[in-house]
Design a protein around this motif. Structure first.
Motif, mmCIF file in Angstrom:
data_model
loop_
_atom_site.group_PDB
_atom_site.id
_atom_site.type_symbol
_atom_site.label_atom_id
_atom_site.label_comp_id
_atom_site.label_asym_id
_atom_site.label_seq_id
_atom_site.Cartn_x
_atom_site.Cartn_y
_atom_site.Cartn_z
ATOM 1 N N GLU A 139 34.819 32.477 32.780
ATOM 2 C CA GLU A 139 34.784 32.508 34.246
ATOM 3 C C GLU A 139 33.978 33.718 34.685
ATOM 4 O O GLU A 139 34.034 34.784 34.055
ATOM 5 N N LEU A 140 33.247 33.552 35.778
ATOM 6 C CA LEU A 140 32.358 34.606 36.276
ATOM 7 C C LEU A 140 32.615 34.856 37.759
ATOM 8 O O LEU A 140 32.789 33.915 38.532
ATOM 9 N N VAL A 141 32.660 36.129 38.131
ATOM 10 C CA VAL A 141 32.857 36.512 39.531
ATOM 11 C C VAL A 141 31.847 37.604 39.872
ATOM 12 O O VAL A 141 31.629 38.528 39.082
ATOM 13 N N GLU A 142 31.243 37.499 41.066
ATOM 14 C CA GLU A 142 30.293 38.509 41.517
ATOM 15 C C GLU A 142 30.594 38.904 42.957
ATOM 16 O O GLU A 142 31.063 38.074 43.751
ATOM 17 N N GLY A 143 30.299 40.148 43.305
ATOM 18 C CA GLY A 143 30.543 40.631 44.656
ATOM 19 C C GLY A 143 30.119 42.076 44.809
ATOM 20 O O GLY A 143 29.596 42.681 43.868
ATOM 21 N N ASP A 144 30.351 42.634 45.994
ATOM 22 C CA ASP A 144 30.018 44.050 46.205
ATOM 23 C C ASP A 144 30.764 44.907 45.180
ATOM 24 O O ASP A 144 30.205 45.830 44.589
ATOM 25 N N THR A 145 32.029 44.585 44.993
ATOM 26 C CA THR A 145 32.869 45.260 44.002
ATOM 27 C C THR A 145 33.722 44.217 43.301
ATOM 28 O O THR A 145 34.246 43.308 43.943
ATOM 29 N N VAL A 146 33.854 44.345 41.986
ATOM 30 C CA VAL A 146 34.717 43.450 41.216
ATOM 31 C C VAL A 146 35.751 44.283 40.470
ATOM 32 O O VAL A 146 35.404 45.254 39.787
ATOM 33 N N ALA A 147 37.000 43.918 40.632
ATOM 34 C CA ALA A 147 38.089 44.599 39.933
ATOM 35 C C ALA A 147 38.721 43.635 38.944
ATOM 36 O O ALA A 147 38.667 42.410 39.132
ATOM 37 N N SER A 148 39.316 44.173 37.883
ATOM 38 C CA SER A 148 39.949 43.324 36.879
ATOM 39 C C SER A 148 41.358 43.819 36.563
ATOM 40 O O SER A 148 41.700 44.974 36.822
ATOM 41 N N VAL A 167 35.387 41.682 46.050
ATOM 42 C CA VAL A 167 35.594 42.016 47.463
ATOM 43 C C VAL A 167 34.287 42.471 48.093
ATOM 44 O O VAL A 167 33.405 42.999 47.425
ATOM 45 N N LYS A 168 34.193 42.228 49.387
ATOM 46 C CA LYS A 168 33.054 42.685 50.182
ATOM 47 C C LYS A 168 33.493 43.911 50.946
ATOM 48 O O LYS A 168 34.523 43.896 51.614
ATOM 49 N N GLY A 169 32.731 44.990 50.830
ATOM 50 C CA GLY A 169 33.109 46.238 51.487
ATOM 51 C C GLY A 169 33.446 47.308 50.469
ATOM 52 O O GLY A 169 33.454 47.071 49.262
ATOM 53 N N ALA A 170 33.748 48.498 50.948
ATOM 54 C CA ALA A 170 34.058 49.636 50.077
ATOM 55 C C ALA A 170 35.509 49.554 49.602
ATOM 56 O O ALA A 170 36.438 49.684 50.397
ATOM 57 N N ASP A 171 35.686 49.319 48.308
ATOM 58 C CA ASP A 171 37.034 49.174 47.740
ATOM 59 C C ASP A 171 37.695 50.537 47.560
ATOM 60 O O ASP A 171 37.091 51.475 47.068
ATOM 61 N N ASN A 172 38.964 50.621 47.966
ATOM 62 C CA ASN A 172 39.706 51.875 47.808
ATOM 63 C C ASN A 172 40.878 51.707 46.846
ATOM 64 O O ASN A 172 41.844 52.466 46.876
ATOM 65 N N GLY A 173 40.784 50.682 45.996
ATOM 66 C CA GLY A 173 41.860 50.408 45.045
ATOM 67 C C GLY A 173 42.638 49.148 45.365
ATOM 68 O O GLY A 173 43.430 48.671 44.548
ATOM 69 N N ILE A 174 42.407 48.566 46.535
ATOM 70 C CA ILE A 174 43.147 47.376 46.948
ATOM 71 C C ILE A 174 42.796 46.173 46.055
ATOM 72 O O ILE A 174 43.649 45.317 45.790
ATOM 73 N N ALA A 175 41.558 46.121 45.552
ATOM 74 C CA ALA A 175 41.136 44.979 44.733
ATOM 75 C C ALA A 175 41.968 44.896 43.453
ATOM 76 O O ALA A 175 42.357 43.799 43.022
ATOM 77 N N GLY A 259 45.695 38.490 52.745
ATOM 78 C CA GLY A 259 44.552 38.556 53.650
ATOM 79 C C GLY A 259 44.646 39.746 54.591
ATOM 80 O O GLY A 259 43.651 40.442 54.831
ATOM 81 N N GLN A 260 45.842 39.994 55.127
ATOM 82 C CA GLN A 260 46.039 41.117 56.036
ATOM 83 C C GLN A 260 45.921 42.442 55.304
ATOM 84 O O GLN A 260 45.350 43.409 55.824
ATOM 85 N N ALA A 261 46.434 42.494 54.064
ATOM 86 C CA ALA A 261 46.360 43.728 53.276
ATOM 87 C C ALA A 261 44.906 44.096 53.004
ATOM 88 O O ALA A 261 44.525 45.272 53.085
ATOM 89 N N ALA A 262 44.090 43.093 52.708
ATOM 90 C CA ALA A 262 42.669 43.340 52.460
ATOM 91 C C ALA A 262 41.987 43.826 53.739
ATOM 92 O O ALA A 262 41.210 44.783 53.719
ATOM 93 N N LYS A 263 42.316 43.172 54.852
ATOM 94 C CA LYS A 263 41.724 43.552 56.138
ATOM 95 C C LYS A 263 42.099 44.974 56.517
ATOM 96 O O LYS A 263 41.254 45.755 56.967
ATOM 97 N N ASP A 264 43.361 45.315 56.297
ATOM 98 C CA ASP A 264 43.828 46.680 56.602
ATOM 99 C C ASP A 264 43.110 47.720 55.756
ATOM 100 O O ASP A 264 42.934 48.868 56.175
ATOM 101 N N ALA A 265 42.703 47.299 54.537
ATOM 102 C CA ALA A 265 42.011 48.216 53.630
ATOM 103 C C ALA A 265 40.506 48.231 53.875
ATOM 104 O O ALA A 265 39.770 48.968 53.216
ATOM 105 N N GLY A 266 40.051 47.403 54.826
ATOM 106 C CA GLY A 266 38.639 47.389 55.179
ATOM 107 C C GLY A 266 37.750 46.570 54.278
ATOM 108 O O GLY A 266 36.535 46.781 54.225
ATOM 109 N N VAL A 267 38.347 45.616 53.541
ATOM 110 C CA VAL A 267 37.540 44.765 52.664
ATOM 111 C C VAL A 267 37.845 43.293 52.919
ATOM 112 O O VAL A 267 38.826 42.949 53.585
#
Length: 298
Positions: A139-148, A167-175, A259-267
């Protein structure tokens, strides 16, 4: 169609229903297993069956991330003992690294790995390890930031469940937190729009039939309009909340959705993949006592 004891046993294991209920469900549906499960559910006699419940094959899932690209690779073995073998783990690690330069499992099988193809490397490893090994999927995933995230890790970057989140945007650990959430909850899709329409309609049919049958035996039956406009939409909303990543309650904070948690984190979560060892493969039933007796006789 003749209903066999094995069919009844399989349906019981898949649904949790009693023996007589399982037999009746198969009889009513001419042996069709999926239809029998739906029949049991309309009677309130079974949980929703997921193919992932029939996980059987052994092996490891390897994950690797470089920049905005992440891969998850499943390599199967015959027994769990091999998953703990250092040679097998080295093989999985090398295959996962090679996957970063490919886009499909077919490309990965043909990719170079130390002077030989991945396929040939696996064939060579069979002779050393002594078990049938196979490259099952990638499986392959691509984006601004990818976490595993790897659950039940056997070694660095590999375990029984591997998750990738883009995730799209600056990840702060939420991913990474969302990846851990996915490992635990196994959502079927990112959002309602990504769910298989056939699956959604099947669920709607089950819930509609179930509501109608419940209404028939209710002390105070509800008008058809109430069932159609209130009860069914309510049940479908719950189904979507439980099975779509963005709609699920975030395990780190159940007061909000993922979805809300990601939005709150700015991603914005744009994609995810969850790979569990042996997912969807039915294990061959073996009589251990008979196997031992056979070995002794030989």
């Amino acid at each position: 169609m003749a209903i066999t004891a094995q069919m009844v046993k399989e349906l019981r294991e898949m649904s949790g229903a009693g023996m007589m209920d399982a037999k009746k469900a198969l009889t009513e549906n001419d042996g069709n297993m999926e239809a029998a499960i739906d029949w049991l559910r309309t009677k309130g006699l079974a949980k929703a069956a997921k193919k992932a419940d029939r996980i059987a094959a052994e092996g490891l899932v390897g994950v690797a991330v470089v920049g905005g690209k992440g891969v998850a690779v499943e390599v199967n073995s015959e027994t769990d003992f091999v998953a703990k073998n250092a040679d097998f783990q080295k093989l999985v690690s090398s295959i996962t690294a090679a996957a970063l330069n490919t886009a499909t499992v077919e490309e990965l099988a043909a990719a170079d790995m130390g002077g030989k193809s991945v396929d040939d490397a696996i064939t060579s490893a069979v002779a050393v390890i002594g078990e049938k090994l196979s490259l099952r999927r990638m499986e392959l995933v691509e984006g601004d930031t990818v976490a595993s995230y790897v659950h039940n890790a056997a070694a660095d970057g590999m375990g029984k469940i591997g998750v990738l989140v883009a995730v799209k945007g600056a990840d702060n650990g939420i991913a990474k937190q969302i990846a851990m959430h996915i490992a635990a909850t196994a959502p079927l899709a990112l959002s309602e729009a990504d769910l298989d329409p056939v699956l959604v309609e099947r669920e709607r049919a089950v819930q509609t039939q179930k509501a109608l049958e419940e209404n028939e035996t209710a002390a105070k039956p509800k008008p058809a309009a109430v069932i159609e406009n209130n009860i069914i939409p309510g049940r479908m909303k719950k189904f979507l909340e439980e099975n779509t990543l963005l709609g699920q309650k975030f395990v780190m904070n159940p007061d909000i959705t993922v979805g809300q948690a990601a939005k709150d984190a700015g991603v914005e979560v744009t994609a995810f993949k969850r790979v569990a060892v042996g997912e969807g493969i039915e294990k061959k039933e073996e009589d251990f006592a008979a196997e031992v007796a056979k070995t002794l006789a030989g």
